[in-house]
Design a protein around this motif. Structure first.
Motif, mmCIF file in Angstrom:
data_model
loop_
_atom_site.group_PDB
_atom_site.id
_atom_site.type_symbol
_atom_site.label_atom_id
_atom_site.label_comp_id
_atom_site.label_asym_id
_atom_site.label_seq_id
_atom_site.Cartn_x
_atom_site.Cartn_y
_atom_site.Cartn_z
ATOM 1 N N GLY A 1 0.401 -1.169 0.169
ATOM 2 C CA GLY A 1 -0.092 -0.045 0.142
ATOM 3 C C GLY A 1 0.802 1.395 0.186
ATOM 4 O O GLY A 1 -0.184 2.313 -0.042
ATOM 5 N N GLY A 2 2.306 1.113 -0.146
ATOM 6 C CA GLY A 2 3.236 2.128 -0.046
ATOM 7 C C GLY A 2 4.071 2.856 0.897
ATOM 8 O O GLY A 2 4.556 1.130 1.181
ATOM 9 N N VAL A 3 4.092 3.645 1.254
ATOM 10 C CA VAL A 3 5.365 3.500 2.644
ATOM 11 C C VAL A 3 5.007 4.408 2.891
ATOM 12 O O VAL A 3 4.370 5.786 3.440
ATOM 13 C CB VAL A 3 6.812 4.901 1.991
ATOM 14 N N ALA A 4 5.699 4.617 4.369
ATOM 15 C CA ALA A 4 5.440 5.286 5.620
ATOM 16 C C ALA A 4 6.681 5.325 6.824
ATOM 17 O O ALA A 4 7.602 4.672 6.247
ATOM 18 C CB ALA A 4 4.311 4.348 6.645
ATOM 19 N N PHE B 1 3.875 5.829 13.381
ATOM 20 C CA PHE B 1 4.316 5.922 11.819
ATOM 21 C C PHE B 1 2.920 6.678 11.196
ATOM 22 O O PHE B 1 1.874 6.729 12.008
ATOM 23 C CB PHE B 1 3.728 4.458 11.192
ATOM 24 N N ARG B 2 3.160 7.864 9.401
ATOM 25 C CA ARG B 2 2.329 7.866 9.519
ATOM 26 C C ARG B 2 2.821 8.047 7.763
ATOM 27 O O ARG B 2 3.924 7.735 7.489
ATOM 28 C CB ARG B 2 2.444 9.683 9.812
ATOM 29 N N PRO B 3 1.731 8.103 6.587
ATOM 30 C CA PRO B 3 2.379 7.816 5.236
ATOM 31 C C PRO B 3 3.128 9.074 4.603
ATOM 32 O O PRO B 3 2.692 10.079 5.148
ATOM 33 C CB PRO B 3 0.775 7.789 4.708
ATOM 34 N N LEU B 4 3.773 8.465 3.834
ATOM 35 C CA LEU B 4 4.333 8.959 2.630
ATOM 36 C C LEU B 4 3.036 9.687 1.491
ATOM 37 O O LEU B 4 3.384 9.333 1.207
ATOM 38 C CB LEU B 4 5.941 8.196 2.260
ATOM 39 N N ARG B 5 3.267 10.686 1.640
ATOM 40 C CA ARG B 5 2.094 11.231 0.787
ATOM 41 C C ARG B 5 2.786 11.989 -0.693
ATOM 42 O O ARG B 5 3.970 12.836 -0.269
ATOM 43 C CB ARG B 5 1.329 11.891 1.297
ATOM 44 N N VAL B 6 3.125 11.560 -1.888
ATOM 45 C CA VAL B 6 3.625 11.282 -2.645
ATOM 46 C C VAL B 6 1.851 12.072 -3.847
ATOM 47 O O VAL B 6 0.816 11.670 -3.923
ATOM 48 C CB VAL B 6 3.669 10.243 -3.751
ATOM 49 N N SER B 7 2.578 13.249 -5.075
ATOM 50 C CA SER B 7 1.581 13.646 -5.845
ATOM 51 C C SER B 7 1.554 12.959 -7.092
ATOM 52 O O SER B 7 2.538 12.547 -7.246
ATOM 53 C CB SER B 7 2.463 15.602 -6.284
ATOM 54 N N GLY B 8 0.644 12.480 -7.239
ATOM 55 C CA GLY B 8 0.488 11.374 -8.477
ATOM 56 C C GLY B 8 -0.103 10.784 -8.737
ATOM 57 O O GLY B 8 -0.619 10.406 -7.285
ATOM 58 N N ALA B 9 0.382 9.866 -9.296
ATOM 59 C CA ALA B 9 0.389 8.171 -9.079
ATOM 60 C C ALA B 9 0.331 7.535 -8.086
ATOM 61 O O ALA B 9 1.739 7.985 -7.036
ATOM 62 C CB ALA B 9 0.554 7.433 -9.965
ATOM 63 N N PRO B 10 -0.186 7.253 -6.704
ATOM 64 C CA PRO B 10 0.154 6.495 -5.334
ATOM 65 C C PRO B 10 1.337 5.659 -5.393
ATOM 66 O O PRO B 10 1.398 4.574 -6.756
ATOM 67 C CB PRO B 10 -0.759 6.105 -4.572
ATOM 68 N N ALA C 1 11.372 5.191 -7.525
ATOM 69 C CA ALA C 1 10.840 6.861 -8.018
ATOM 70 C C ALA C 1 11.918 7.213 -6.806
ATOM 71 O O ALA C 1 12.202 6.939 -5.419
ATOM 72 C CB ALA C 1 8.970 6.702 -7.197
ATOM 73 N N ARG C 2 11.974 8.451 -7.378
ATOM 74 C CA ARG C 2 13.041 9.132 -6.455
ATOM 75 C C ARG C 2 12.771 10.185 -5.893
ATOM 76 O O ARG C 2 11.630 10.801 -6.027
ATOM 77 C CB ARG C 2 13.651 9.426 -7.916
ATOM 78 N N VAL C 3 12.515 10.203 -4.669
ATOM 79 C CA VAL C 3 12.052 11.101 -3.706
ATOM 80 C C VAL C 3 13.217 12.537 -3.321
ATOM 81 O O VAL C 3 13.811 11.545 -2.761
ATOM 82 C CB VAL C 3 10.981 10.563 -2.143
ATOM 83 N N PRO C 4 13.404 13.338 -3.820
ATOM 84 C CA PRO C 4 14.251 14.284 -3.193
ATOM 85 C C PRO C 4 14.248 14.529 -1.830
ATOM 86 O O PRO C 4 13.340 14.746 -1.287
ATOM 87 C CB PRO C 4 13.929 15.363 -4.178
#
Length: 1007
Positions: A538-541, A551-560, A584-587
């Motif tokens: 389901g993503g990244v926390a 824990f809290r989710p890492l929210r991203v713009s665009g497609a999850p 995916a690269r998160v700066p």
């Protein structure tokens, strides 16, 4: 002393060796030919076949010369290049191309002749214009701006509209010439059958610089310049150097690279020589230009990349090569075209795809790659070494904090500290089990997650040996998908069903949804600096100790983000995530902002198949699917193999894509993209087609456009290459489109197109002025009309008020005056009888009082326009008879009342009018004429009501009636007005001895 020196030297070597190895690895990052990303286009994709020449135009298009004509390619569409209207190309088979900086294009043909396409005009040349006969093999532009053409019969320069042939007087033999090149010093190199000739800049004679390069294939050689200024040649024997970087002769010597049957050469900007021939393509790095021809022997060429349709290429034979401005290399074949490009990720090249690869970082930037069905590989730069000492079934690879490498599979576990891999003794529960994850704690405790027939779960080996380990909360005997160890000595275990355990000595804490974890099955872990990153389906926390330990989710713009099975962090702080949709690269700056603001949606850079990745990240094993190498490179696994990227040197396309407007359509007609297009009147819709030849990644070129003069601003078109506008009015517009390449480099200047839609007469300013005048006139007339209406309304109100006053006056006359006249007669009569006959006087006074009450009620009803009291309970004949009798009362007057026709109730207003006029006529006769007899005739007709009142009194003349009206008596005048209000007529005929009052009223209907 000697021992101290040795210890010092050993210490220096330990300190310097990692840096030296990392530097060497960084220098070996250039991908090999087989590691380049390849894409093919065939006629099924719209590509032409039998490609013989390739070039890139000044505006970025790939120009393709084929046996069937000239084509243009923007990375998406292949378009035939048509000659200007009214002209034709002298041949269909194109053999050579030379685009000029001003947009002009030289075209050479296989059957001889050349054309210059410039400014929408076509000029063709042949032997009559001095061009040597035969196939045109090459063009070149010298430092003075002159154009040279090589043919199978000689060499010529274009001067003043004609070709001047290079003959023996100029030092050139004039035989078959296959290729030309102008080096950075302005010297023209030409390969001829007897040797390689050079015309230095400003010179008038050619010099023979090298012997013939001709070989068994009949070609005379191909000269090319390297980035350092050296010139190289290729022919059937292979690759030879013709001059050094300063233009000095290279001298005689054997080929530096042997490649038999070579007929073509390309030297790219990275100083790599591409040789192609019957064997396919060979790509080798050129040696330094300062090395002499005898500095090395003539080694055999590297293994060639054989071209074949079976290998996924467009054809079996390479006929032309070109490097475009973005660094991609294009190959033309008999079946289409192929593109070679250094992608952002460099794959590990193997003859067969790696199945379920597992990766662990080794020393000096190398990595260990295990898989199912393939031997263990040590990958060091572009060198891949097989290690057969480990079984070919590896399902897990791990590097411990001390640098040891662990490998696990159904046949056991192996470990290496830099030497050979040694087998690790396992308990019975782990025999023949798949190893899911391995971790080594800071205290030496070995953790193992296995799935086997005898046991499924986590095993731990401490000082007391192996033991089964299980966390509370139903996690005992549960398989941990991923293991990780932090710097504090804690072991983290990721489980399915959204659970994560932390083991610290004998204490265990389990995290789940109650602690904010919401990633599904935990398949990726990264513990860095007290912060825990967990990835899953389901993503990244993130677990941040500074934010409450939740824990809290890492929210991203665009497609999850989905299916994250690998998390690594680069030295610069960027977070790299490997998932089912790619990497995916998160700066780092976005991460810091997200840690401060949980609601912030981070912007990520996404990589997929087009960037060199082969498939999506594994979801079950081997895990993790992303590891960091010791040299800073990041390694990612997928279903199709292993690829790496250096986050410090990501390959970026710095070239903004050139933008071009292709066509304009309006009203079903297509217009050429001139700088200014005038469209027909009444045009309301237009469609603009545009493109940007981004040849590296054309499907990622993004566009924005706007229409100046329109209401809308910039429109984000994405990858769409068409703009449509509707509901346009007349005016001048400017269409402006800009584009960005796959790395977000924008061409801000873009392309523009001016569009004019002339107005019709009704859309001109003159018509608008006329409309304004007409509107002003209409407003003036409307104001006048409204003023007249207001005046008429006031006049009507005045007339209505006056009419109402007249009506009230008549009502008062007809009621009060007549009634009180009767009352007065009764009172006077009673006064005469009060002494002689008191009883009769009392009776008369009672009748006078009753008459007064009735008169007052009638007057009130008349003023308020109510129903007349006499007509409330009686019809018109009875009411009129009673009224006439009441007026005559006891006077010695004979009253005769006659009713004719069908007796019926009529409209209230008709009955009131007839009643008032009839009573008034009788009253006038009684009061003024002194009659002895009065006759009243009421006649009901189908359409009219007729009333006649006749008396035999003294009569009157018209002057008497007018004098009575002026003195305030409304008798006859009031009757006429009342009759006229009902649409009727009243006539009075009077002579001495007889007076007749006739009333005729229209009957609208009955009540």
């Amino acid at each position: 002393m000697r021992d101290s020196a040795l210890r010092y030297l050993r210490t220096c070597l330990r300190a310097c060796l990692p840096g030296v190895l990392a530097c060497a690895a960084a220098q070996a990052q250039e991908p090999t030919l087989k590691q380049l990303a390849r894409t093919s286009w065939t006629p099924r994709d719209g590509a032409p076949a039998n490609v013989q020449a390739l070039a890139q135009s000044a505006d970025g298009f790939l120009l393709i010369g084929t046996a069937s004509g000239l084509f243009r390619f923007d990375g998406v569409r292949f378009t035939p290049v048509e000659p200007p209207a009214g002209t034709a190309f002298p041949g269909s088979a194109v053999s050579a191309l030379l685009p000029l900086p001003d947009g002009s294009l030289w075209i050479g043909y296989s059957l001889g002749g050349a054309s210059l396409l410039s400014g929408g005009r076509l000029a063709s040349f042949g032997e009559r214009e001095g061009l040597p006969r035969g196939t045109v093999t090459a063009f070149a532009r010298d430092s003075a701006g002159g154009t040279w053409a090589a043919t199978t019969a000689g060499l010529a320069r274009f001067e003043r509209g004609r070709w001047r042939r290079a003959d023996a007087a100029s030092g050139y033999p004039g035989g078959m010439t296959t290729d030309l090149v102008v080096d950075r010093r302005g010297a023209l190199w030409a390969a001829e059958a007897t040797g390689v000739f050079v015309l230095p800049r400003g010179a008038r004679r050619f010099e023979r610089r090298a012997p013939s390069l001709a070989g068994r294939m009949g070609a005379t050689g191909v000269p090319r310049e390297a980035p350092d200024g050296s010139v190289w040649g290729a022919s059937s024997p292979g690759l030879v150097r013709l001059s050094g970087p300063a233009g000095e002769p290279a001298g005689a010597g054997p080929p530096l690279r042997r490649a038999p049957d070579t007929w073509g050469l390309l030297v790219d900007r990275g100083a790599n020589a591409w040789l192609f021939g019957a064997y396919g393509v060979v790509r080798v790095p050129l040696p330094a230009g300062s090395a002499g021809p005898g500095a090395e022997s003539a080694p055999a060429a590297p293994r060639a990349l054989a071209f074949s349709t079976a290998a996924g290429m467009s054809g079996n034979t390479v006929l032309a090569l070109l490097e475009d401005r973005e660094g991609s290399v294009w190959a033309g074949t008999e079946g289409g075209i192929d593109r070679f490009r250094a992608a952002k990720f460099t794959p590990v090249a193997r003859p067969r795809p790696l199945h379920m690869p597992a990766v662990a970082a080794g020393r000096g930037g190398a990595v260990w790659v295990g898989s199912v069905g393939e031997p263990l590989l040590e990958v060091d730069g572009d060198r891949v070494v097989e290690h057969p000492g480990v079984p070919r079934e590896i399902t897990c690879a791990y590097r411990d904090p001390g640098g040891g490498v662990w490998l696990g599979g159904p046949r056991g576990v192996w470990r290496s500290d830099g030497g050979a891999f040694a087998r690790v003794a396992l308990p019975a529960e782990a025999v023949d089990a798949d190893v899911q994850a391995i971790a080594l704690g800071r205290d030496g405790t070995l953790w193992l997650s296995v799935r086997g027939a005898q046991y499924q779960g986590v095993l731990r080996r401490g000082r007391g040996g192996w033991e089964r380990w299980g966390a509370p909360g139903g996690l005992r005997d549960q398989l941990a998908a991923i293991l990780a160890v932090d710097s504090a000595g804690h072991t983290w275990l990721g489980y399915t069903e959204n659970r994560l355990a932390r083991a610290a000595g004998s204490s265990v804490r389990v995290y789940s949804a109650r602690e904010g974890l919401d990633v599904g099955a935990v398949t990726a872990l990264l513990v860095r600096g007290g912060r825990v990153w967990a990835g899953g389906v389901g993503g990244v926390a993130v677990l941040d100790p500074e934010r409450g330990g939740r824990f809290r989710p890492l929210r991203v713009s665009g497609a999850p983000l989905r299916g994250i099975s690998g998390i690594v962090q680069a030295a610069d702080g960027d977070l790299w995530l490997n998932g089912v949709a790619g990497v995916a690269r998160v700066p780092a700056a976005e991460l810091r902002r997200a840690l401060r603001d949980p609601a912030h949606r981070v912007r990520v850079e996404r990589f997929d198949l087009r960037d060199g990745l082969a498939g999506s990240a594994p979801q079950v094993r081997p895990l993790p699917s992303a590891v960091a190498g010791t040299d800073g490179r990041l390694w990612f696994t997928s279903g199709g193999g292993v690829a790496w990227i250096d986050p410090r040197r990501i390959r970026r396309n710095v070239h903004p894509p050139p933008v071009r407007i292709l066509s304009l359509q309006a009203g079903g007609q297509e217009y050429p993209p001139a700088r200014r297009v005038v469209l027909p009147r009444r045009t309301t819709e237009l469609q603009v087609a545009y493109t940007a030849p981004g040849l590296a990644a054309p499907d990622r070129v993004r566009f924005r456009y706007r229409l100046l003069g329109g209401a809308a601003g910039w429109q984000d078109a994405g990858t769409r290459r068409e703009a449509i506008y509707t509901n346009l009015g007349p005016g001048s517009y400017r269409f402006h489109v800009v584009a960005a390449n796959e790395d977000g480099v924008w061409n801000r200047e873009g392309a523009t197109l001016d569009v004019v839609i002339p107005p019709t007469f009704v859309q001109t300013r003159a018509f608008l002025a006329l409309c304004a005048l007409a509107a002003a006139a209409a407003l003036w007339l409307l104001a006048r009309w409204r003023q007249q209406r207001v005046a008429d309304r006031l006049r009507a109100r005045y007339d209505a008020t006056l009419a109402e006053r007249m009506r009230i006056a008549r009502e008062l006359h007809d009621t009060l005056l007549q009634g009180f006249t009767g009352v007065s007669l009764h009172v006077h009569a009673a006064r005469r009888l009060v002494e002689s006959r008191p009883a009769d006087a009392a009776r008369l006074l009672a009748r006078a009082a009753a008459a007064a009450d009735a008169t007052l009620l009638d007057a009130r009803h008349g003023v308020w326009d109510m129903r007349v009291a006499e007509l409330e309970s009686r019809d018109l004949p009875d009411a009129l008879a009673a009224a006439a009798a009441g007026v005559i009362d006891e006077r010695p007057i004979q009253l005769r009342f006659v009713v004719r026709g069908e007796r019926r109730r009529l409209a209230h207003a008709v009955e009131v009018t007839a009643l008032r006029i009839g009573r008034e006529a009788v009253a006038n006769a009684v009061e003024h004429a002194g009659p002895g007899r009065v006759e009243v005739v009421l006649e009901f007709g189908p359409r009219h009501l007729r009333l006649r009142v006749r008396d035999d009194g003294s009569g009157f003349v018209p002057e008497d009636a007018e004098a009575a009206r002026r003195s305030g008596h409304w008798g006859i005048a009031g009757m006429r007005e009342r009759a006229a209000r009902m649409g009727g007529t009243l006539t009075v005929e009077s002579v001495p001895g007889s007076t007749l009052v006739s009333l005729v009223l229209p009957v609208a209907g009955t009540e």
